[in-house]
Write an enzyme that holds these catalytic residues in place. Sequence first.
Site: not given
Ligand SMILES: NC(=O)c1ccc[n+]([C@@H]2O[C@H](COP(=O)([O-])OP(=O)(O)OC[C@H]3O[C@@H](n4cnc5c(N)ncnc54)[C@H](OP(=O)(O)O)[C@@H]3O)[C@@H](O)[C@H]2O)c1
Length: 435
Positions: A18, A111, A196, A207, A211
């Site tokens: 995302t 975070k 989730e 969470d 923050k």
């Molecule tokens: N989503 C939100 O709204 C949001 C808001 C604020 C902060 N965050 C923070 O942003 C971060 C990412 O969140 P997200 O929602 O984008 O998560 P996500 O959609 O699950 O994406 C995670 C990405 O990291 C890759 N990944 C995970 N584990 C890995 C590993 N061991 N080695 C290599 N690549 C790996 C995944 O690869 P694949 O795609 O190939 O599986 C995916 O592309 C987190 O720390 C989250 O707390 C998210």
Amino acid sequence: MAKNQEKTLRVGLAGLGTVGAGTFKILQANADLITRRTGVRIVVTAVNARNKGKDRGIDLSSVEWVDNPIDLASHPDVDVVVEAMGGENDPALSLVKTALQNGKSVVTANKALLAHHGVDLSRLSEKHNAPLMFEAAVAGGIPIIKMIREGLAANNISGLYGIMNGTCNYILTTMERTGESFSDVLEEAQKLGYAEADPTLDVGGGDSGHKLVLLGALAFGCQPDYQNLSVEGIDRLSAEDILIAGEFGSRIKLIGQTVKLEDGRILQMVSPCLVPRTSPLAHVDGVLNGILSQGDFVGLSFVEGRGAGEGPTASAIVSDLMDLANGVNGPVFGIPADQLQSSPSASRDDWTGEFYMRLVVQDRPGVIAEIAPILRDHQISIESLIQRGRSADQPVTIVIITHQTTGKNIRLACQEIADLPSVLDDPLTLPILKI
Ligand SMILES: NC(=O)c1ccc[n+]([C@@H]2O[C@H](COP(=O)([O-])OP(=O)(O)OC[C@H]3O[C@@H](n4cnc5c(N)ncnc54)[C@H](OP(=O)(O)O)[C@@H]3O)[C@@H](O)[C@H]2O)c1
């Protein structure tokens, strides 16, 4: 920054979910605007995720795919690493550490990583003169980090109060609107993708806690301290609690609050609270986030917006990248890491104010007469009391609004009340926020 004729900031992007894919999209869609505003072209040169073959709706043909995210930390065509993988441990931790050690800037949305390793990482950042930025880690698109670190920097902050988890706020808002139970609304939220599959970190308050400790570090110049945090989630709330809170002119919100007490201790607490309708926090609905801060000269400031999702979170990441392009480079938590204080911490016991207390009891005479002396013995006086649900052999709900008391008095009284044979469930107590 690459020392070539055209000023370019080269980004290595770890994680293409995302946040990562969203960052890639903004950098492409708003490339001209970003260059006009910074004088620098910000381009992704190398990426990594777990699954190379996955369709992510972005064109990666012009960027290099590296097989190990840690390789981005030493990649010759990467000036700044964007960590968008998540998780408080490896590979995110090793990636960020190695990048900083190699003098590369880091931007992260993580975070959990900073709440647990913030002090070590801020030391590394300073030692290697490599900025570490995290606007996206708290409240997504709301520029709360900038607001505290820069906009309110002239003030002594006495408290921060925030709704910082969109999933919980969506659940509470929906429970209020529909009268449905917590578990039914959670299930719907999971189907809609607002929660989730494992909702523990969200609904349990962890969470919001991650923050909160980051905001507390910035506001009070103390080390982010996740261990000294009082956390309660929203899973024990009923639709009836929300209804009764409404009768008292309040709404129930999951509030993260960090407050400097008069004796200098820092209270960090995540808890569902009654919030009077007169507070701007009471009107933060659905998946939105809102944060209220109190500074000695500025007074109250309130910000509201989208705290998660692709666009808002990526917007915050790119704003950090633009700051880097503009040469911004300050200590991670606003003051040098070795000046971050390890402040004595307070707990929920030290919170002072009025409380909402919900008791589920047997419907028989004399129950209130058993409870009243316990409250009296713990210096708790009753402002109002209501009773709900009278039908034969059914438990009844008693709600007590207390006068001002401490969390400790409430805890001790509830331990005794829970032992009464007529009390059928652990008492639920919610602080009443007066801000
Ligand atoms: N989503 C939100 O709204 C949001 C808001 C604020 C902060 N965050 C923070 O942003 C971060 C990412 O969140 P997200 O929602 O984008 O998560 P996500 O959609 O699950 O994406 C995670 C990405 O990291 C890759 N990944 C995970 N584990 C890995 C590993 N061991 N080695 C290599 N690549 C790996 C995944 O690869 P694949 O795609 O190939 O599986 C995916 O592309 C987190 O720390 C989250 O707390 C998210």
